[in-house]
Design a protein around this motif. Structure first.
Motif, PDB file in Angstrom:
ATOM      1  N   TYR A  89       0.831  -1.209   0.000  1.00 54.95           N
ATOM      2  CA  TYR A  89       0.000   0.000   0.000  1.00 54.95           C
ATOM      3  C   TYR A  89       0.862   1.255   0.000  1.00 54.95           C
ATOM      4  CZ  TYR A  89      -2.909   3.800   1.648  1.00 54.95           C
ATOM      5  OH  TYR A  89      -3.521   5.023   1.776  1.00 54.95           O
TER       6      TYR A  89
ATOM      7  N   LYS B 287       2.339   1.795  -3.409  1.00 50.85           N
ATOM      8  CA  LYS B 287       1.322   2.283  -4.337  1.00 50.85           C
ATOM      9  C   LYS B 287       0.991   3.747  -4.075  1.00 50.85           C
ATOM     10  CE  LYS B 287      -1.045  -2.089  -5.410  1.00 50.85           C
ATOM     11  NZ  LYS B 287      -2.348  -2.805  -5.350  1.00 50.85           N
ATOM     12  N   PHE B 288       0.879   4.099  -2.805  1.00 47.70           N
ATOM     13  CA  PHE B 288       0.608   5.492  -2.446  1.00 47.70           C
ATOM     14  C   PHE B 288       1.704   6.412  -2.974  1.00 47.70           C
ATOM     15  CE2 PHE B 288       1.892   8.822   0.546  1.00 47.70           C
ATOM     16  CZ  PHE B 288       0.792   9.661   0.475  1.00 47.70           C
ATOM     17  N   SER B 289       2.951   6.039  -2.755  1.00 48.98           N
ATOM     18  CA  SER B 289       4.075   6.859  -3.200  1.00 48.98           C
ATOM     19  C   SER B 289       4.117   6.972  -4.717  1.00 48.98           C
ATOM     20  CB  SER B 289       5.391   6.278  -2.674  1.00 48.98           C
ATOM     21  OG  SER B 289       5.408   6.252  -1.262  1.00 48.98           O
TER      22      SER B 289
ATOM     23  N   CYS C  61       1.604   6.658  -6.888  1.00 49.77           N
ATOM     24  CA  CYS C  61       0.469   7.462  -7.356  1.00 49.77           C
ATOM     25  C   CYS C  61       0.720   8.946  -7.111  1.00 49.77           C
ATOM     26  CB  CYS C  61      -0.803   7.001  -6.662  1.00 49.77           C
ATOM     27  SG  CYS C  61      -2.309   7.760  -7.311  1.00 49.77           S
TER      28      CYS C  61
ATOM     29  N   SER D 252      -4.265   9.658  -3.930  1.00 51.46           N
ATOM     30  CA  SER D 252      -3.152   8.751  -3.643  1.00 51.46           C
ATOM     31  C   SER D 252      -3.411   7.907  -2.409  1.00 51.46           C
ATOM     32  CB  SER D 252      -1.858   9.564  -3.463  1.00 51.46           C
ATOM     33  OG  SER D 252      -1.550  10.285  -4.630  1.00 51.46           O
ATOM     34  N   ILE D 253      -4.169   8.457  -1.463  1.00 53.72           N
ATOM     35  CA  ILE D 253      -4.518   7.701  -0.265  1.00 53.72           C
ATOM     36  C   ILE D 253      -5.632   6.701  -0.544  1.00 53.72           C
ATOM     37  CG2 ILE D 253      -5.518   7.907   2.051  1.00 53.72           C
ATOM     38  CD1 ILE D 253      -4.104  10.644   2.240  1.00 53.72           C
TER      39      ILE D 253
END
Length: 298
Positions: free
Chosen positions: A4, A7-9, A11, A43-44
């Motif tokens: 997660y 993926k957040f970083s 995005c 992004s979150i």
């Protein structure tokens, strides 16, 4: 959890790169304000919305999985399991420690602001409260408070445009943007993209305030002259700190840039496919279907 965070970083990095390449230099500051805040929210949220696709494992993967299960059942990886668990505990402890440090720093900064407010005389004005500081300071604002030098107010040595500049920040509630990002920076304290995000948001706030004043009070040329005067240290107070002269240059360039509605719309539309790309890249989860592997015995 690690997936997660990655993926957040990813995005957030893509969305901020699009902003830097396409939008930052465009004169559509209100759209950019919501784009930057929306980039953080997307992004979150996007990595949390997972579409799972099941695929059949290859024979080699199935055999490998079967071998691993056999080894684990035999207790061959017991020591490795303890080591892995210890690593997770260390990483988890470091993560919590980082959050604690950043939360403490945030609390201290808020406390200092309110201590400054309570320790100095205040004047209630329409739409804001003026806090009169004893020392010479660069006028700045936080929520409904505008901090200025008491002596400069008494001597009327501060340009009204300087005060009105800060009043734009108050009216448009720019402090809430910063507080919103700071709260999430506590959670994602390890991510350097937040430094870039906060700088972009603050710069865009200056663009918004500058634009508002040139539409209502001063001509662009008059306002540019004022910015040059304050940035060069000709006045005791400043719209921008003298050490941020490059920031003043960016503001002046933006003020003198003509607005092209067609170009702005095209760039905004180009940014939309990026959302689709982020949707495809960061909310998919491929899971190999479990398949029973039967050992062949002779």
């Amino acid at each position: 959890m690690i997936v997660y965070l990655l993926k957040f970083s990813g995005c957030l990095g893509i969305l901020l790169l699009v902003y830097k390449l396409l939008l930052e230099q465009e004169n559509m500051h209100l759209f950019k304000r919501f784009y930057l805040l929306g980039s953080l929210v997307l992004s979150i949220v996007l990595p949390l919305i997972t579409f799972t696709y099941y695929i059949d494992p290859t024979p080699a993967e199935a055999l490998t999985n079967g071998t691993i299960m056999l080894d684990e059942s035999a207790g061959g990886t017991l020591t490795g399991g303890f080591k892995l668990q210890a690593i997770w505990w260390i990483l988890g402890g470091a993560y919590i420690l980082g959050m604690t440090v950043f939360a403490f720093r945030f609390s201290v900064n808020i406390s200092r602001i309110y201590k400054t407010i309570s320790a100095h005389p205040k004047i209630k004005m329409p739409y804001y409260i003026q806090v009169l500081l004893k020392n010479t300071v660069v006028p700045h604002s936080f929520l409904k408070y505008v901090f200025v030098s008491q002596s400069e107010i008494a001597n009327r040595s501060i340009s009204d445009a300087v005060i009105q500049h800060e009043l734009v920040h108050v009216r448009q509630k720019h402090s809430y943007d910063i507080l919103f990002v700071e709260l999430f920076h506590i959670i994602f304290w390890w991510n350097p993209l937040f430094i870039w995000l906060k700088k972009a948001i603050k710069l865009n706030h200056e663009f918004l305030a500058d634009q508002s004043l040139t539409k209502t009070q001063l001509s662009v040329q008059q306002y540019c002259d004022l910015l040059f005067a304050y940035a060069s240290g000709a006045n005791q107070s400043a719209l921008a700190s003298p050490i941020n002269y490059s920031l003043t240059q960016k503001r002046i360039v933006m003020l003198t840039k003509s607005f092209s509605k067609k170009r702005a719309v095209i760039k905004a539309l180009i940014a939309l496919p990026v959302l689709v790309i982020c949707l495809l890249l960061f909310n998919n989860d491929l899971v190999a279907q479990e398949r029973t592997v039967h050992a062949i015995t002779e």
